[in-house]
Design an enzyme around this catalytic site. Structure first.
Site, PDB file in Angstrom:
ATOM      1  N   GLY A  13       0.821  -1.218   0.000  1.00 51.33           N
ATOM      2  CA  GLY A  13       0.000   0.000   0.000  1.00 51.33           C
ATOM      3  C   GLY A  13       0.848   1.258   0.000  1.00 51.33           C
ATOM      4  O   GLY A  13       2.076   1.200   0.099  1.00 51.33           O
ATOM      5  N   VAL A  15       1.145   3.631   2.270  1.00 52.36           N
ATOM      6  CA  VAL A  15       1.864   3.869   3.518  1.00 52.36           C
ATOM      7  C   VAL A  15       2.938   2.793   3.724  1.00 52.36           C
ATOM      8  O   VAL A  15       4.064   3.096   4.134  1.00 52.36           O
ATOM      9  CB  VAL A  15       0.899   3.947   4.720  1.00 52.36           C
ATOM     10  N   ARG A 100      -6.461   3.303  18.632  1.00 53.56           N
ATOM     11  CA  ARG A 100      -6.027   4.657  19.024  1.00 53.56           C
ATOM     12  C   ARG A 100      -6.689   5.157  20.299  1.00 53.56           C
ATOM     13  O   ARG A 100      -6.057   5.814  21.120  1.00 53.56           O
ATOM     14  CB  ARG A 100      -6.293   5.651  17.894  1.00 53.56           C
ATOM     15  N   CYS A 129      -3.247  11.060  10.190  1.00 53.91           N
ATOM     16  CA  CYS A 129      -2.343  12.027   9.558  1.00 53.91           C
ATOM     17  C   CYS A 129      -2.685  13.476   9.914  1.00 53.91           C
ATOM     18  O   CYS A 129      -1.802  14.270  10.245  1.00 53.91           O
ATOM     19  CB  CYS A 129      -2.360  11.845   8.042  1.00 53.91           C
ATOM     20  N   GLN A 156      -7.183  18.249   2.505  1.00 49.21           N
ATOM     21  CA  GLN A 156      -6.509  16.967   2.620  1.00 49.21           C
ATOM     22  C   GLN A 156      -6.235  16.305   1.279  1.00 49.21           C
ATOM     23  O   GLN A 156      -7.105  16.211   0.413  1.00 49.21           O
ATOM     24  CB  GLN A 156      -7.334  16.041   3.515  1.00 49.21           C
ATOM     25  N   SER A 159      -3.998  11.124  -1.459  1.00 46.44           N
ATOM     26  CA  SER A 159      -3.246   9.924  -1.069  1.00 46.44           C
ATOM     27  C   SER A 159      -3.626   9.460   0.330  1.00 46.44           C
ATOM     28  O   SER A 159      -3.403   8.303   0.680  1.00 46.44           O
ATOM     29  CB  SER A 159      -1.741  10.180  -1.157  1.00 46.44           C
ATOM     30  N   GLY A 160      -4.228  10.329   1.131  1.00 47.07           N
ATOM     31  CA  GLY A 160      -4.706   9.917   2.440  1.00 47.07           C
ATOM     32  C   GLY A 160      -5.811   8.882   2.358  1.00 47.07           C
ATOM     33  O   GLY A 160      -6.088   8.184   3.339  1.00 47.07           O
ATOM     34  N   HIS A 238      -1.217  17.290   3.460  1.00 47.37           N
ATOM     35  CA  HIS A 238      -2.436  17.867   4.027  1.00 47.37           C
ATOM     36  C   HIS A 238      -2.125  19.285   4.497  1.00 47.37           C
ATOM     37  O   HIS A 238      -1.043  19.553   5.010  1.00 47.37           O
ATOM     38  CB  HIS A 238      -2.891  17.072   5.261  1.00 47.37           C
TER      39      HIS A 238
END
Lengths: 327, 327
Positions: A13, A15, A100, A129, A156, A159-160, A238
């Site tokens: 991917g 990331v 998280r 991000c 943003q 690609s996020g 971003h």
């Protein structure tokens, strides 16, 4: 020097690929690097620092004997990965939102809340991000005076939303009649005020992440924060237009000095301005447009930009590993 | 039906061309239409409703005998035009910023402050594009409770900077090494937090226009307003993420009802969202993402989008003419 046995989940991917590149860039002391991917990619050969490896499935064999695994997969897969990591006593650095907000899991931005790593129980979460770059700028400012509230409008990068979103943007750029599927509307020549789905209160999941993650990282559980998250036709980087209100007036030059002196930040004095193209490909959080709000004397406005795939994702995860492993 | 002798200054520009198209669309009752342009374009033939005319220089001959002139030229030329208009008793509807803050000149958004037209002295100013769409949404909300403050982050289309800016974006889209000249940085794949130059207080001219013009149009000379104006790679359609704070709590459904009932607005209920591509080519101001702020209970957040060349410029000017001339 201690040498580390490491693995990457979701290595194919956007990331995952960035984690690979950053391990190499930072000369991360690798004894071994394994890569895992979806069923589709298993068996593919992939270049890694010092050679080439095959993509493995995510299973006991993958985890056995590793020190650390970087997880760049969706939340449901990350939960399975956490079980495997526990069984094999592997440190899991997870980029998904699965853990998280788990009180037992530290949510860490190195340079902001390294102390949260102390006594972690094998999983460390890396924030969203848009949160990482925000807290990188908020943390030094919070040292000048307590924060009263934070308001954010984001710009943003595509690609996020992953590789398919980037491909969608490229299809749209090439063909006026390309039909969007990742995004609710076309993104080329457009901006879309929706990042992820909306909740009952009218805020999107992305906007609520900014609230809850910022509160946890900064250890300010009551901090008022409201965001509007907007997708823009930018590949990488971003941006955030931010209003920071303090409990008392903070001189602008004091804030500028503090930002300029903070490692990892690049303070951009007026009349220059930071943009996504300035941030793309580097690990800095660029902060500019610093000025006193015309609405509240106690508030400052600023514009924050960072590469969402690097400090916003891969770099932050690798920095967590470096600190957690004492490298 | 009364027939109008009209002229357009800057007829070859983006806004001038749009004025031409909108006069035709709205069946504006033209007895005659003259077009004026820069020295470069004088003599060119140009299609107009019902035929074709030659581009004239801006002089006494152009103004003599006209009822109304739409001015879509820069401020310095607009000041010369105002002298000619006065001499020939022609109504000048000016899109530049030359007269907007002149206490003797009404600054008008039809539907918001039509009454300001009463007793005008021959010049009426049309506001900045980003202001028009903002006050179109603020005006009905201000009827629910007095406004305490307004905060705005903009996402502004490249066409707002004129034809050369659009050509620059097209060059950049076609060639990765195209060098920007209109904008301080590349705009394709980027966002630039600078619209016009910066003042001493750190705010740009565009951001200060939003403050001063909104105060004048809404007749709220003390209204606190702070903006961040950002250029985005969009051809047409400005967007604004707005926080409106009231002196007391306003129910969200009451605000939604008021917005939905306001002529010229298109209220977009969640989970749909308004985007520049929805607004491009029509005269509506699209308002969505309505929700209560998580920072202040008295504040609402919304996202406002409109075509900057139409309601943000040409349509607003033509609507002013219709009302001023009693059409």
């Amino acid at each position: 020097v201690r040498e580390i046995h490491a693995g990457i989940l979701g290595a194919t991917g956007l990331v995952g690929q960035e984690v690979l590149a950053i391990l190499e860039e930072r000369h991360f002391p690798l004894a071994e690097l394994r890569v895992a991917g979806s069923a589709r990619s298993v068996g593919q050969r992939m270049p890694v620092p010092g050679g080439e490896v095959g993509v493995q499935p995510m299973d006991d064999a993958f985890f056995a004997g590793l020190d650390v695994v970087f997880s760049a997969v969706a939340s449901d897969i990350a939960r399975q990965a956490a079980n495997l990591a526990r069984r094999h006593a592997v440190l899991l650095i997870d980029k998904s939102s699965a853990f998280r907000m788990d009180p037992a899991v530290p949510l860490v931005v190195p340079g902001v809340n390294d102390a949260a790593l102390t006594g972690h129980s094998g999983i460390v979460a890396s924030p969203n991000c848009s949160t990482i770059q925000l807290v990188m700028a908020l943390a030094p400012l919070a040292g000048l005076a307590p924060l009263a509230s934070v308001e954010v409008a984001t710009y943003q990068a595509v690609s996020g939303a992953g590789r398919e979103a980037v491909q969608e943007m490229e299809r749209e750029a090439a063909a006026a009649d390309a039909v969007p599927s990742v995004f609710p509307k076309r993104i080329i020549g457009n901006v879309i005020p929706q990042v992820e789905t909306f909740g009952e209160n009218g805020y999107s999941v992305e906007e609520m992440k900014l609230l809850h993650e910022t509160r946890k990282i900064m250890n300010l559980p009551e901090l008022p924060l409201a965001a509007t998250a907007v997708r823009v036709p930018v590949y990488r980087g971003h941006a955030e237009a931010v209003t920071v209100d303090f409990v008392r007036e903070v001189p602008t030059d004091e804030a500028a000095g503090r930002l300029a002196a903070t490692p990892g930040l690049r303070y951009v004095p007026m009349p220059d301005v930071p943009t996504p193209l300035d941030a793309a490909g580097n690990d800095l959080v660029w902060v500019g447009r610093l000025r006193r709000s015309l609405v509240r004397e106690t508030a400052l406005q600023l514009f924050i930009v960072s590469d969402n795939l690097r400090k916003g994702a891969a770099t932050n995860a690798v920095q967590i590993a470096e600190r957690a492993l004492g490298l």
